[in-house]
Design a protein around this motif. Structure first.
Motif, short mmCIF file in Angstrom:
data_model
loop_
_atom_site.label_atom_id
_atom_site.label_comp_id
_atom_site.label_asym_id
_atom_site.label_seq_id
_atom_site.Cartn_x
_atom_site.Cartn_y
_atom_site.Cartn_z
N LEU A 59 0.40 -1.27 0.33
CA LEU A 59 0.49 0.03 -0.28
C LEU A 59 0.47 1.23 0.31
O LEU A 59 0.68 2.21 -0.85
CB LEU A 59 -1.15 0.16 1.36
N TYR A 60 2.11 0.98 0.96
CA TYR A 60 2.90 2.87 0.54
C TYR A 60 3.27 2.13 -0.77
O TYR A 60 3.29 3.48 -1.12
CB TYR A 60 3.66 2.20 1.97
N ARG A 61 3.88 0.87 -1.19
CA ARG A 61 4.11 1.49 -2.40
C ARG A 61 3.50 2.04 -3.50
O ARG A 61 4.07 3.08 -4.85
CB ARG A 61 5.40 0.01 -2.69
N LEU A 62 1.98 1.65 -3.82
CA LEU A 62 1.10 2.26 -4.53
C LEU A 62 1.03 3.80 -4.04
O LEU A 62 1.30 4.59 -5.37
CB LEU A 62 -0.55 1.39 -4.03
N VAL A 63 1.06 4.23 -2.82
CA VAL A 63 1.64 5.78 -2.73
C VAL A 63 2.76 5.67 -3.18
O VAL A 63 2.77 7.49 -4.19
CB VAL A 63 0.70 6.06 -0.63
N PHE A 64 3.46 5.85 -2.97
CA PHE A 64 5.26 6.33 -3.05
C PHE A 64 5.23 6.38 -5.40
O PHE A 64 5.66 7.66 -5.67
CB PHE A 64 6.25 5.37 -2.63
N GLY A 65 4.22 4.93 -5.57
CA GLY A 65 3.99 5.09 -7.12
C GLY A 65 3.51 6.17 -7.75
O GLY A 65 4.08 6.94 -8.57
N ALA A 66 2.51 7.09 -6.67
CA ALA A 66 2.34 7.59 -7.54
C ALA A 66 2.83 8.82 -7.66
O ALA A 66 2.37 10.05 -7.97
CB ALA A 66 0.62 7.91 -6.43
N LEU A 67 3.90 9.38 -6.36
CA LEU A 67 3.86 10.79 -6.27
C LEU A 67 5.65 11.17 -6.60
O LEU A 67 6.02 11.88 -7.03
CB LEU A 67 4.61 10.71 -3.91
N ASP A 68 6.30 10.17 -7.49
CA ASP A 68 7.77 9.55 -8.40
C ASP A 68 8.53 10.90 -6.93
O ASP A 68 8.86 12.02 -7.59
CB ASP A 68 7.14 11.19 -9.86
N ALA A 88 10.74 4.51 2.57
CA ALA A 88 10.63 6.00 1.30
C ALA A 88 12.03 6.13 1.09
O ALA A 88 11.83 6.41 -0.17
CB ALA A 88 9.48 7.13 2.02
N LEU A 89 12.91 6.17 1.75
CA LEU A 89 14.25 6.48 2.02
C LEU A 89 14.90 5.35 1.66
O LEU A 89 15.85 5.49 0.77
CB LEU A 89 14.17 6.94 3.63
N GLU A 90 14.88 3.94 1.90
CA GLU A 90 15.50 3.25 1.27
C GLU A 90 14.84 1.92 0.54
O GLU A 90 15.68 1.80 -0.18
CB GLU A 90 15.27 2.28 2.66
N GLU A 91 13.39 2.27 -0.01
CA GLU A 91 13.58 1.56 -1.35
C GLU A 91 13.17 2.77 -2.23
O GLU A 91 13.77 2.05 -3.47
CB GLU A 91 12.26 1.00 -1.16
N PHE A 92 12.75 3.41 -1.75
CA PHE A 92 12.37 4.55 -2.62
C PHE A 92 13.14 5.84 -3.02
O PHE A 92 12.47 6.75 -3.99
CB PHE A 92 10.57 5.24 -2.49
N GLY A 93 14.32 6.17 -2.69
CA GLY A 93 15.74 7.39 -2.54
C GLY A 93 14.47 8.37 -2.66
O GLY A 93 15.52 9.21 -3.23
N PHE A 94 14.01 9.13 -1.30
CA PHE A 94 13.43 10.32 -0.88
C PHE A 94 15.03 10.34 -0.36
O PHE A 94 15.21 10.51 0.11
CB PHE A 94 12.01 9.90 -0.14
N ALA A 95 14.94 12.19 -0.66
CA ALA A 95 15.78 12.65 -0.18
C ALA A 95 15.95 13.12 1.25
O ALA A 95 16.76 12.34 2.31
CB ALA A 95 16.16 14.08 -0.39
N GLY A 172 4.46 20.80 -6.27
CA GLY A 172 4.58 19.53 -5.26
C GLY A 172 3.61 18.95 -5.59
O GLY A 172 2.60 19.66 -5.74
N ARG A 173 3.79 17.97 -4.78
CA ARG A 173 2.15 16.81 -5.69
C ARG A 173 2.11 16.25 -3.69
O ARG A 173 3.30 16.52 -3.15
CB ARG A 173 3.13 15.62 -6.16
N LEU A 174 0.66 15.85 -3.47
CA LEU A 174 -0.08 15.41 -2.27
C LEU A 174 -0.44 13.87 -3.01
O LEU A 174 -0.75 13.26 -4.18
CB LEU A 174 -1.05 16.35 -2.27
N ALA A 175 0.04 12.57 -2.19
CA ALA A 175 -0.76 11.49 -2.77
C ALA A 175 -1.84 10.97 -1.01
O ALA A 175 -1.00 11.43 0.25
CB ALA A 175 -0.15 10.86 -2.45
N VAL A 176 -2.92 10.66 -0.60
CA VAL A 176 -3.69 10.30 0.79
C VAL A 176 -4.27 9.17 0.27
O VAL A 176 -4.60 9.14 -1.37
CB VAL A 176 -4.22 11.95 0.77
N THR A 177 -4.00 8.16 0.75
CA THR A 177 -5.17 7.09 1.01
C THR A 177 -5.73 6.40 2.25
O THR A 177 -4.85 7.03 2.59
CB THR A 177 -4.64 6.27 0.46
#
Length: 277
Positions: A59-68, A88-95, A172-177
């Motif tokens: 579910l988190y991955r779905l949200v992170f995919g929508a955020l780029d 988000a930090l470890e798998e999706f490379g957020f700063a 900026g971009r927002l995602a809510v689930t």
């Protein structure tokens, strides 16, 4: 004055995320505290704790995919134990990710859970005390804002939307689930309270989906979009709950409420327009 002081916390929220510690319940294995995204997990066999953890991560991955969100600064509103922020930090490379939560006990648990990451990279992960409707951040601080299964606890969606628009930078971009009342069921709050104790107790608020979409648009966000993912949430959750020894049975009523059109689960995205747009 620090806006995180004197935050009003609904009694049911205080209890469930305080002394009751929902993250320790077997139904929320792994500590992510969400209902899960079950696409790709076979439901024709007994489900395991590993399946449950995967569903919550997905579910988190779905949200992170929508955020780029690669190389961006983000805030998670309603961060719980902070395990989603770590993902988000470890798998999706957020700063960098700041986890925001209204409950001091949850924040203390988040800091303990992520002690290693906090020690290794304090500039990348942080936690703050505050409410969705009253965030203790300066204007335009974040590139991304996300919230995973917390909006059902928010008391004032227009205030959340205004704060989200404020703390996002232009572009900026927002995602809510979370779960909301679908179109045609806006007045189903009473029926949900009769079926589901979380609504009866005030833990969850029966927000119509339209109220969130209207609030985001009213706050000046654009490209507001909602995608129903109920068919990838409720059947898998119920299949898992069927194999867990539950102290109460009312959580099994989520699936019938979905099938009866009273409730659905959505991913909602929106953007803050670029400067000068």
């Amino acid at each position: 004055m620090d806006p995180s002081h004197d935050l009003a916390v609904a009694p049911a929220v205080r209890a469930v995320y305080g002394p009751q510690d929902l993250s320790s319940a077997p139904a929320f294995a792994g500590g992510f505290i969400n209902f899960g995204h079950w696409a790709g997990i076979p439901l024709d066999r007994p489900l395991t704790a590993e399946d449950r953890v995967r569903s919550q991560r997905d579910l988190y991955r779905l949200v992170f995919g929508a955020l780029d969100g690669a190389d961006t600064r983000a805030v998670e509103v309603g961060c719980g134990l902070g395990v989603g922020a770590a993902l988000a930090l470890e798998e999706f490379g957020f700063a960098a990710v700041t986890g925001l939560d209204i409950h001091p006990e949850q924040l203390a648990r988040a800091r303990r859970t992520n002690a290693g990451l906090l020690a290794r990279a304090p500039e990348r992960l942080g936690f703050a005390h505050g409410a969705a409707e009253r965030m203790p951040f300066e204007d335009g601080r974040f590139d991304r804002l996300y919230s995973v299964e917390a909006a059902q606890h928010f008391r004032d969606l227009p205030a959340f939307a205004r704060e989200a628009a404020r703390v996002l930078r232009p572009g900026g971009r927002l995602a809510v689930t979370s779960f909301f009342l679908p179109a045609g069921a806006e007045d189903a709050g009473g029926e949900l309270a009769a079926r589901l104790e979380s609504f009866a107790s005030g833990l969850d608020v029966a927000h119509p989906l339209a109220s969130l979409l209207d609030a985001l648009g009213g706050a000046g966000l654009t490209g507001v979009r909602a995608e129903s993912i109920g068919d990838q949430v409720w059947p898998g959750l119920d299949r898992f709950l069927a194999g867990v020894e539950l102290p109460v049975q009312w959580p099994r009523n989520f699936l019938p409420a979905y099938r009866d059109g009273l409730l659905d689960y959505y991913v909602v995205t929106a953007d803050r327009p670029p400067a000068g747009a």
